[in-house]
Design an enzyme around this catalytic site. Structure first.
Site, short mmCIF file in Angstrom:
data_model
loop_
_atom_site.label_atom_id
_atom_site.label_comp_id
_atom_site.label_asym_id
_atom_site.label_seq_id
_atom_site.Cartn_x
_atom_site.Cartn_y
_atom_site.Cartn_z
N HIS A 1 0.84 -1.19 0.00
CA HIS A 1 0.00 0.00 0.00
C HIS A 1 0.88 1.24 0.00
O HIS A 1 1.84 1.32 0.77
CB HIS A 1 -0.89 0.00 1.24
CG HIS A 1 -1.70 1.25 1.37
ND1 HIS A 1 -2.44 1.76 0.33
CD2 HIS A 1 -1.89 2.11 2.41
CE1 HIS A 1 -3.04 2.86 0.73
NE2 HIS A 1 -2.71 3.11 1.99
N HIS B 1 0.67 5.82 -0.95
CA HIS B 1 -0.05 6.99 -1.43
C HIS B 1 0.82 7.69 -2.47
O HIS B 1 0.92 8.92 -2.47
CB HIS B 1 -0.35 7.96 -0.28
CG HIS B 1 -1.09 7.37 0.87
ND1 HIS B 1 -0.97 7.82 2.16
CD2 HIS B 1 -1.98 6.35 0.91
CE1 HIS B 1 -1.76 7.10 2.96
NE2 HIS B 1 -2.37 6.19 2.23
N ASP C 1 1.78 -4.58 -20.41
CA ASP C 1 2.64 -5.63 -19.87
C ASP C 1 2.27 -5.98 -18.43
O ASP C 1 1.97 -7.13 -18.10
CB ASP C 1 4.11 -5.16 -19.83
CG ASP C 1 4.76 -5.06 -21.20
OD1 ASP C 1 4.21 -5.60 -22.17
OD2 ASP C 1 5.84 -4.43 -21.27
N HIS D 1 -7.92 7.81 -1.95
CA HIS D 1 -7.02 7.28 -0.94
C HIS D 1 -5.63 6.98 -1.50
O HIS D 1 -4.70 7.74 -1.27
CB HIS D 1 -7.67 6.03 -0.30
CG HIS D 1 -6.84 5.41 0.78
ND1 HIS D 1 -7.28 4.38 1.56
CD2 HIS D 1 -5.59 5.67 1.20
CE1 HIS D 1 -6.36 4.06 2.43
NE2 HIS D 1 -5.31 4.82 2.23
N TYR E 1 8.74 -13.07 -21.12
CA TYR E 1 9.77 -12.04 -20.87
C TYR E 1 10.66 -12.42 -19.68
O TYR E 1 10.24 -13.06 -18.73
CB TYR E 1 9.04 -10.73 -20.56
CG TYR E 1 9.92 -9.59 -20.15
CD1 TYR E 1 10.62 -8.85 -21.11
CD2 TYR E 1 10.06 -9.24 -18.82
CE1 TYR E 1 11.42 -7.80 -20.71
CE2 TYR E 1 10.85 -8.18 -18.42
CZ TYR E 1 11.54 -7.47 -19.38
OH TYR E 1 12.33 -6.43 -18.99
ZN LIG Z 1 -3.43 4.64 3.11
#
Ligand SMILES: [Zn+2]
Length: 225
Positions: free
Chosen positions: A103, A105, A128, A168, A222
């Site tokens: 995760h 930002h 790709d 978010h 690849y």
């Molecule tokens: Zn977050």
């Protein structure tokens, strides 16, 4: 002498891996302060290894990574786990092929998320890695499993390993934590380039047949075999 079991050995290795992968988030400029995190599933066990909450990137060590069950409860660790643990645990519960979740930002990708706009597939590297556009997931409040549900609902029917959660930021998945980190790096790169292309004109779409063949080749042919 204490007996070290296979699962303890696996967890020790994952603590080292997950800790080291956080350096890629800072290296590629995907995070600020303590935002962002990497986690890995413990293969064959209903466990995950994730970043501790609120610890500076410079202070991360294998030992302060947190081991949780797949409901986000701490099994082993001195710190509270990342506030995204419940969301990531939900992803591991629902998507058995996922071995790692990331995760961030990261700025450009999150700017697309702020507008609720998918990143269109106008670059071969997007075909790709993502097999099409980078999709947008629903608005979801932190604190229950609604982020997890939004991630799973969006990714289940997509070839993309990345979802832009509306207003978010980015969640990515992969067979391993390293693959999920790579998807997070690529997601930001694609979002940035398409953003810049937009400033100068209208990016050209890629035919669906070409998107399909690029994705197929990249995923299966690849790189080093
Ligand atoms: Zn977050």
């Amino acid at each position: 002498m204490p007996v070290i079991t296979d699962v303890q050995r696996t967890i020790a290795a994952l603590r080292t891996d997950v800790c080291a992968l956080h350096a890629e988030l800072t290296r590629y400029g995907l995070v600020v302060w303590t935002a962002g995190n990497v986690s890995a599933r413990v293969p064959g066990h209903d466990l995950m290894v994730i970043k501790p909450s609120g610890v500076s990137y410079d202070d991360l060590t294998p030992d302060n990574m947190v081991v949780c069950d797949l409901h986000g409860r701490v099994v082993d660790g001195q710190h509270a786990p990342s506030s995204d643990t419940e969301a990531q645990a939900y992803v591991y519960r629902e998507l058995p092929h996922v071995g790692g979740v990331v995760h961030t930002h990261s700025t450009y990708a999150t700017a697309w998320a702020a507008r609720g706009e998918p990143v269109p597939c106008v670059l071969t590297m997007c075909a790709d890695e993502f097999g099409g556009e980078i999709p947008v997931g629903p608005f979801a409040i932190i604190g229950d499993d609604s982020i997890g549900r939004g991630i799973v609902e969006t990714l289940r029917d997509s070839r993309s390993p990345a979802v832009l959660m509306r207003n978010h930021g980015v969640f990515t998945v992969g067979a391993t934590a390293r693959a999920a980190v790579k998807a997070a790096v690529m997601c930001e790169d694609v979002a940035r380039t398409v953003h810049i292309a937009r400033q100068l004109g209208t990016p050209l779409p890629i035919d669906q047949a070409h998107v399909d063949s690029l994705h197929e080749r990249y995923q299966n042919v690849y790189g080093q075999r």
